[in-house]
Design a protein around this motif. Structure first.
Motif, short mmCIF file in Angstrom:
data_model
loop_
_atom_site.label_atom_id
_atom_site.label_comp_id
_atom_site.label_asym_id
_atom_site.label_seq_id
_atom_site.Cartn_x
_atom_site.Cartn_y
_atom_site.Cartn_z
N VAL A 41 82.65 4.61 45.17
CA VAL A 41 82.00 5.37 46.23
C VAL A 41 81.50 4.37 47.26
O VAL A 41 80.85 3.38 46.91
N TYR A 42 81.82 4.62 48.52
CA TYR A 42 81.41 3.76 49.63
C TYR A 42 80.23 4.42 50.32
O TYR A 42 80.35 5.53 50.82
N LEU A 43 79.09 3.73 50.34
CA LEU A 43 77.85 4.30 50.83
C LEU A 43 77.31 3.52 52.01
O LEU A 43 77.58 2.32 52.15
N ARG A 44 76.52 4.20 52.83
CA ARG A 44 75.82 3.55 53.93
C ARG A 44 74.43 4.16 54.02
O ARG A 44 74.26 5.37 53.85
N GLY A 56 72.09 6.76 49.69
CA GLY A 56 73.04 6.52 50.77
C GLY A 56 73.89 7.73 51.08
O GLY A 56 73.98 8.67 50.28
N GLU A 57 74.51 7.67 52.23
CA GLU A 57 75.43 8.71 52.66
C GLU A 57 76.84 8.28 52.26
O GLU A 57 77.24 7.14 52.49
N ARG A 65 74.66 -1.98 56.64
CA ARG A 65 75.87 -2.39 55.94
C ARG A 65 76.28 -1.39 54.89
O ARG A 65 75.46 -0.90 54.13
N GLU A 66 77.55 -1.15 54.83
CA GLU A 66 78.10 -0.28 53.81
C GLU A 66 78.15 -1.06 52.49
O GLU A 66 78.35 -2.26 52.49
N TRP A 67 77.96 -0.35 51.38
CA TRP A 67 78.12 -0.98 50.08
C TRP A 67 78.97 -0.08 49.19
O TRP A 67 79.15 1.08 49.46
N VAL A 68 79.48 -0.69 48.13
CA VAL A 68 80.38 0.01 47.22
C VAL A 68 79.72 0.05 45.85
O VAL A 68 79.12 -0.93 45.41
N THR A 69 79.84 1.17 45.19
CA THR A 69 79.33 1.29 43.82
C THR A 69 80.31 2.11 43.00
O THR A 69 81.15 2.82 43.55
#
Length: 78
Positions: free
Chosen positions: A36-39, A26-27, A45-49
């Motif tokens: 880290v918030y990724l798309r 993801g970016e 949809r954005e996801w968080v890890t």
């Protein structure tokens, strides 16, 4: 990865990283000292890890993400 937060590097916005927990590339849209918030490239949809679950991507992962983006775009076309 740019900013150093103690012993952990926080990835810069706009870079590509691998979410090891989900095995997804993801970016980086945003990052904190813990999250880290990724798309996915091409939107979605954005996801968080967790910060410790990301690592810089190599050529293989970068290519895999771009191929997935092109395939998804083709499937959306009539």
């Amino acid at each position: 990865m740019t900013e150093d937060q103690g012993n952990v590097c926080v990835p810069a916005v706009g870079t590509m990283v691998l979410d090891k927990r989900r095995d997804r590339v993801g970016e980086v849209m945003d990052a904190t000292a813990s999250w880290v918030y990724l798309r996915a490239f091409g939107g979605g949809r954005e996801w968080v890890t967790a910060l410790e679950d990301v690592e810089p991507v190599g050529v293989h992962e970068r290519l895999r993400a771009r191929v997935a983006e092109v395939n998804a775009a083709r499937q959306r076309q009539p």
